[in-house]
Scaffold this active site. Structure first.
Site, PDB file in Angstrom:
ATOM      1  N   ASP A   1      25.575  27.260 -11.573  1.00 48.64           N
ATOM      2  CA  ASP A   1      24.286  26.699 -12.012  1.00 48.64           C
ATOM      3  C   ASP A   1      23.640  27.507 -13.148  1.00 48.64           C
ATOM      4  OD1 ASP A   1      21.683  25.622 -12.075  1.00 48.64           O
ATOM      5  OD2 ASP A   1      21.065  26.581 -10.208  1.00 48.64           O
TER       6      ASP A   1
ATOM      7  N   HIS B   1      15.842  28.194  -8.838  1.00 46.91           N
ATOM      8  CA  HIS B   1      17.103  28.501  -9.521  1.00 46.91           C
ATOM      9  C   HIS B   1      17.228  29.986  -9.835  1.00 46.91           C
ATOM     10  CE1 HIS B   1      18.218  24.268 -10.160  1.00 46.91           C
ATOM     11  NE2 HIS B   1      16.912  24.072 -10.271  1.00 46.91           N
TER      12      HIS B   1
END
Lengths: 556, 556
Positions: A193, A367
């Site tokens: 990611d 994140h």
């Protein structure tokens, strides 16, 4: 098939923001990881949802074995109904992820036929040549997993979306041990990611928002209105806990807020203190100091609960002077204007609005920042690395972040965009050919295909050079046009470049009006034709294009 | 006129971002402070520049004595040519501010007749009943001033835009002493910049960017490309100094960059080291490690030097692998998409791109944060306070920031929006009536043949289901829609079948207008969204088709 190759086929989410979807092929077997959507840019008027183009999967229909989901955010599951309506694949995911998928499938009447398979962290599922282990990761949504996919050529790790939260509110730690064990045994390829690669250091723990929320609960003297993403179950849990502690009842407003709280409560992921819930219709009759209203709408979506409340148009709640309104969320780039517009309206109602960056924070990201990304790279120590989930600038930066692993066995990194493929065989990994990809724009609804010839012809015309509409406002008393004509246009020239041209075009129309005789001007049918002809001549000369021109006469 | 009143008449910039303009009236004498522009929102199709509506000044033409400018940013001077073309007022400003104004007047062929009067800090100018002292302030542009306006009823301080930079690069300190002296003698009203009121603490000094820039000069092995606002003379000075120190030649690219460097050099505000300048056409023949290219285009403007270079379409420079591209600027909200698009292109060329938040910073703001705002409030200790330059949410927060001065003689604060006026007489200050205000949209720019993605996408959408345009005529005096909305459509349904449908659709739009709250109706951005959503729901239900829907609001 001893000589089969592995193919990684990104169908969405690489080199773009959202609609994550990755196909993985070995010989004649394909699995699909996630099927997300993206929210359309403002420019796409009239489009609600954008999904990947699944043509590659259609063309290989008989080889596609399953859809495997990492977590329940819209950019990972929003495209599921559209994929399943094309091919009814078995779907694997955690119970919470599948519950969110069920809700979407129900809306599209696909739930009855769907084949949903619940999986849990550390479970393994075998699909054709792939053996998939689900690995718990921390993220802003509960029940998120990474995938460890053992293939005949080696192990592929797909992180899904994650951060490495050292102190998650549900105490379910990121499973570093399993990743480390794979890293020790040897990983062929890591897909990780890239969303927050631009951020230095570590992303703060979800627990970091508690001090700020507690301060607001402790100090607000009147109604406390909190808006957050409805899928942020950790956040909702913290709000419920504080409400119980500070003696406030909680009302949830908004369809998605009601549904995700119900789902997460049913699955034992959200604990709702006894007697704390307040029905929406009872909010205004309860003492403001005893209420906390939780609603969706952090992005200023025009029809959301908070946007309606901001202009005092919500049936259950009025924002009043002295109320505190909290946006426990980030501003998604591109949404600044509707969000600030909403905040201005709330400020005019006399509310105290808490939003944006502050310390302690009112919101933390889900994140991983660059140090966490490096931690995962170092644990996994892959032979090949391919950044996923991000625009090109983010993927390129993430690839650069991995360079120190060159000394630890990293042979190559691949920055691919959606549609570019990676091929791996016994010799190693390399870029391979392109497949068909694209964006499919969907308006909620279904298509009716009876369309008449003239309508089709107009559409063809429109598809070639767009339209230009001069609008002439006529005073119905004097019969005269008192303002310079307006011109609106779409699909013709871009806004930036067309400004001058449109200005001149307005003058052309104004001149046609001025130079016409009195008799012509009494017949607007004639005038429409004259305007169309003059404008067409002008635009063709300037641009060599022939948009559909349709003068509109408006009596005012 | 012993009984005359003071009137403060905001014509722009209060409750909105940009186009700052304030009229100050005492009896029959009016002065105007600043005449800025704003860049239009995306909703304003085909518009390049927005200026305040100067109707109030027109109507009082014989009383308007002068235009006084605080500094040379577009949101303070961009409207000057449009105001002067309506009335040729004497204009007062610092030499640098006036030089920037001259450039704009020249473009509009107004320079010959203009009456420009240079002023310097600590100078006084008498205009009618007003005596204006110019007070040096620090800001991201050089030669910025606050105004201390002595009137028969007391002193008004207008800060202009400012920060309190303790270590400005030109060593010209913010003139705290003069403000303090006014504060000590007593100030009737303070008008102060609210742009950064949301930020806690102090804004960093302009000097804080030097360590980051120096690091980039020291470490970049190839070409160094730096983009910043062309009016940031302090920033350009730091770049020139570092280039000299690290042995790089500097090429300036872009029309505004060339013109502001020339102006500031002529005025002695920018010192250009000997032999450092490189002609644009010589950039590519010089060793990359010996060059620094400074260009405009930080906001991803499509025709700017940097945007062109990003797609390798600049005649003087090609970005090559290993080059470093620096955005020494902030991302203005709303510009994320074009900026990130440009950065993605630069990343694909293999450049290392430096942008965004980092420590040490690559950019610092020019506006005061909350602690600096409190410092100015405390120095000035006004009897009345009126926050200026900001959206409503910022003005409201700035007003709240001043509450502690209630114990220091502050009698009242006034949060006004453009068009609302404040009246002051011997008895005190109070809200007074409204004046005509508005936004005037001006088109300008240039046409190019490149058709952008958005145009193509529109055409695709149009090709699928055509378009439907609701047109709502608004009376510009009453702000109301007096007729049933019109709807025009092509490529959607055939005329015969569509007649009834369109009739119903008009009623749907009319109903949306009627059922909206007064607050919603004052915000045409909100109304456009509501109309679009309601009409879309109706048309989808009736036809299962999804035309492009584009509400047009027409002021008549």
């Amino acid at each position: 098939m001893p000589d089969s190759k592995l193919l990684l086929i990104p169908l969405g989410g690489l080199g773009e923001f959202g609609m994550n979807c990755m196909a993985l092929r070995y010989g004649d077997d394909i699995i699909v990881i996630d099927a997300g959507m993206m929210f359309p840019e403002a420019e796409l008027l009239g489009v609600d949802i954008v999904t990947p183009d699944f043509t590659y999967l259609e063309q290989n229909r008989e080889h596609v074995r399953a859809l495997v989901l990492t977590h329940g955010h819209e950019d990972h599951i929003g495209g599921v109904p559209f994929l399943l309506s094309q091919m009814n694949l078995p779907v694997y995911g955690t119970p919470f992820t599948l519950a969110l998928v069920e809700r979407r499938l129900e809306e599209h009447d696909l739930l009855k036929t769907a084949q949903l398979h619940q999986v849990k962290p550390l479970e393994r599922v075998s699909i054709g040549p792939f053996s998939i282990e689900f690995v718990h990761v921390t993220h802003s949504i509960v029940s998120a997993v990474a995938l460890a996919i053992t293939t005949p050529l080696g192990v592929i790790i797909h992180t899904g979306d994650f951060k490495v939260d050292p102190t998650p509110t549900d105490n379910e730690l990121f499973d570093l041990h399993t990743l480390a064990a794979y890293g020790k045994r040897g990983v062929l390829l890591l897909l990780s990611d890239s969303t927050n690669v631009d951020r230095p250091g570590y992303t703060e723990s979800e627990r970091a928002v508690r001090p700020r929320l507690e301060d607001l609960f402790a100090r607000s003297e009147r109604r406390l209105v909190i808006s957050c993403f409805s899928s942020s179950i950790h956040r909702l849990q913290q709000i419920l806990d504080l409400a119980a502690e500070y003696g406030r009842k909680v009302a949830f407003l908004g369809r998605s807020m009601l549904s995700t709280t119900e789902i997460s409560h049913d699955l034992g992921l959200l604990s709702i203190p006894d007697n704390i819930l307040l029905r929406p219709q009872d909010i205004m009759s309860m003492a403001p100091s005893k209420t906390c209203v939780v609603m969706s709408g952090t992005q200023g979506e025009p029809m959301s609960a908070l946007s309606r409340a901001a202009v005092d148009n919500h049936k259950n709640v009025s924002i009043e002077a002295g109320d505190t309104v909290v946006l426990s969320s980030r501003i998604i780039p591109g949404n600044e204007k509707p969000i600030y517009r909403m905040i201005n309206h709330l400020a005019k109602r006399g509310a105290d609005i808490v939003y944006g960056h502050m310390n302690p924070p009112i919101h933390v990201s889900g994140h991983a920042s660059s140090e966490e990304l490096k931690l995962v790279l170092n644990l996994v120590r892959p032979r090949y690395f391919m950044p996923i989930h991000g625009e090109y600038r983010q993927l390129a930066r993430h690839a650069a972040l991995a360079q120190h692993l060159r000394h630890q066995g990293l042979e190559d990194t691949f920055v691919l965009e959606t549609g570019e493929t990676l091929e791996i065989d016994r010799q190693g990994a390399r870029r391979a050919g392109r497949v068909t990809v694209g964006r499919v724009c969907i308006d909620s609804g279904s298509l009716d295909d009876i369309v008449e010839d003239i309508v089709i012809r107009d559409r063809r015309h429109l598809s070639e050079d767009g339209f230009v509409l001069p609008i002439i406002a006529i005073n119905k008393h004097t019969g005269k046009s008192e303002n310079l004509p307006e011109i609106v246009s779409r699909g013709f020239v871009s806004l930036e470049e067309g400004a001058d041209l449109m200005k001149e075009a307005r003058m052309v129309v104004a001149k046609t009006l001025e130079t016409s005789t009195h008799e012509e001007r009494t017949d607007w049918g004639v005038m429409q034709e004259k305007i169309r002809a003059d404008l067409k001549r002008f635009l063709t000369k300037q641009t060599s294009r022939r948009p559909l021109i349709m003068p509109v006469i408006l009596e005012v």
